[in-house]
Scaffold this active site. Sequence first.
Site, mmCIF file in Angstrom:
data_model
loop_
_atom_site.group_PDB
_atom_site.id
_atom_site.type_symbol
_atom_site.label_atom_id
_atom_site.label_comp_id
_atom_site.label_asym_id
_atom_site.label_seq_id
_atom_site.Cartn_x
_atom_site.Cartn_y
_atom_site.Cartn_z
ATOM 1 N N ARG A 165 -13.829 0.415 -1.993
ATOM 2 C CA ARG A 165 -13.188 0.600 -0.685
ATOM 3 C C ARG A 165 -12.866 2.061 -0.414
ATOM 4 O O ARG A 165 -11.702 2.420 -0.188
ATOM 5 C CB ARG A 165 -11.926 -0.257 -0.561
ATOM 6 N N ASP B 47 -2.050 -2.825 -5.020
ATOM 7 C CA ASP B 47 -2.879 -3.268 -3.905
ATOM 8 C C ASP B 47 -3.643 -2.059 -3.381
ATOM 9 O O ASP B 47 -4.339 -1.385 -4.120
ATOM 10 C CB ASP B 47 -2.011 -3.940 -2.845
ATOM 11 N N ASP C 47 -4.280 1.797 3.921
ATOM 12 C CA ASP C 47 -4.983 0.834 4.770
ATOM 13 C C ASP C 47 -4.698 1.107 6.244
ATOM 14 O O ASP C 47 -3.596 1.530 6.611
ATOM 15 C CB ASP C 47 -4.557 -0.599 4.435
ATOM 16 N N ASP D 157 0.858 -1.178 0.000
ATOM 17 C CA ASP D 157 0.000 0.000 0.000
ATOM 18 C C ASP D 157 0.898 1.233 0.000
ATOM 19 O O ASP D 157 1.995 1.227 0.564
ATOM 20 C CB ASP D 157 -0.874 0.033 1.260
#
Length: 452
Positions: free
Chosen positions: A314, A257, A261, A217
């Site tokens: 997301r 990815d 996060d 990330d």
Amino acid sequence: MTRTLARTAAIAVAVLALALPGGALAAPPVPTITERQTLPAGDGWASAEGGTTGGADAAPGDVHDVSTRPELIAALAASGDAPSIIRVHGSIPMNADEDGEPITCEEIAEGTGYDLDAYLEAYDPETWGTDREPEGEQEDARAAAAQRQRALIQVDVPAHTTIIGAEPGAGLVGASLSIRGVDDVIIRNLVLADTYDCFPAWDPTDGAEGNWNSEYDSVRIVDGATHVWVDHNAFTDAPMTDDQLPTYFGRTFQRHDGALDVTNGSDLVTVSWNTFRDHDKLTLVGSTDSPDRGDPGHLRVTFHHNLYDGVGQRAPRVRFGQVDVYNNSYVIREDQVVGFGYLMGVGYGSHLRIESNAVDTGGVVEAGSLISVLKGTEVSARDNLVDHRRVDLRAAYNAGRPAAEQLTEDTSWEPALRSCRDRVQQVAGVVGAWSGPRFGAAPGRIGADCRS
């Protein structure tokens, strides 16, 4: 000038801005974004329980200017646990050698035995099958090459650190900033571009058709990290967006990815005034439905005044946490480079507040598709605009679904840390004008007395 007089002057300028022809936005003369700024009181979850100051108290010797990967790594190590400020100049490639010169994926893999053509031949579903994960010589070689890349691009950020872009375009290419188990970090004014995995792994058992899975990330807040402020950055997959990636075994050779996060018991995070563009899987808050990772009672995160433009899913997807999503602008495009899936994911045990956000669907999706339910059962979704009209997103999701599948109203908590809140009618304009890295005059704005 006293604080009261300064605020009065700023409001007066904001009122005058409302009268500009065509409703144009104007910036009052407020201070620039600086390296020693701290998160204002009441500005999201990261302002709670002591607040977030990053490297604001750094001694002169702990302020570093960097323009290459080796300089960045040295600066991060130099100050130890003492507060430090790292000023980034230029665009720094993280897939780079000891001199800071960019290197290719093929150069990273030299000597490991990894070869993409050989990997594809070894694990072709026609011969390998679809009921077991890859193992053997080429998978071992891929893992070894991946470890080499991880050592290059995954950068551990110490406690009490501010990393800030020092000039327009400043940032990191291919970096994964890892805020792992530390307290008090600020990431501001950076372009965080194309965090890519050179060596994605094929998993034929992932889904009905198998998938290529990547790591890294751009920013990972993990393992109990606390008090993190991520502000005024630009997250993007450019220049290597997903539409440029090849296809193997009928699936995209996915090199990206997450963008940002927050997982594994991390807590007290504010994500504000960033832009997220042309990226598919943006933000997980909580990585698993299992409580064993320490997530219950943590994962308190605020997202406000962020621009999500042409993204896939997301934004965010939440498990367990008390997550406040307000005053964000979402733009969905028919021609965006990643396919649209959903915006907010209501995951297992989540307590998600979706309020005063603005969504432009571009005619691509219906309001009932903006929320995805992923084992969650409740949500609060108030005062949101969809295509300039107020829409109850929870009601739109529930419409036509049987009672057993409907979301109930989440009344378990009430957000209090919203010192900066705009009327929903202004959100698209102010976020579009003032999100992302800022240099020169800081983003003073019309509307509420809300400064980033």
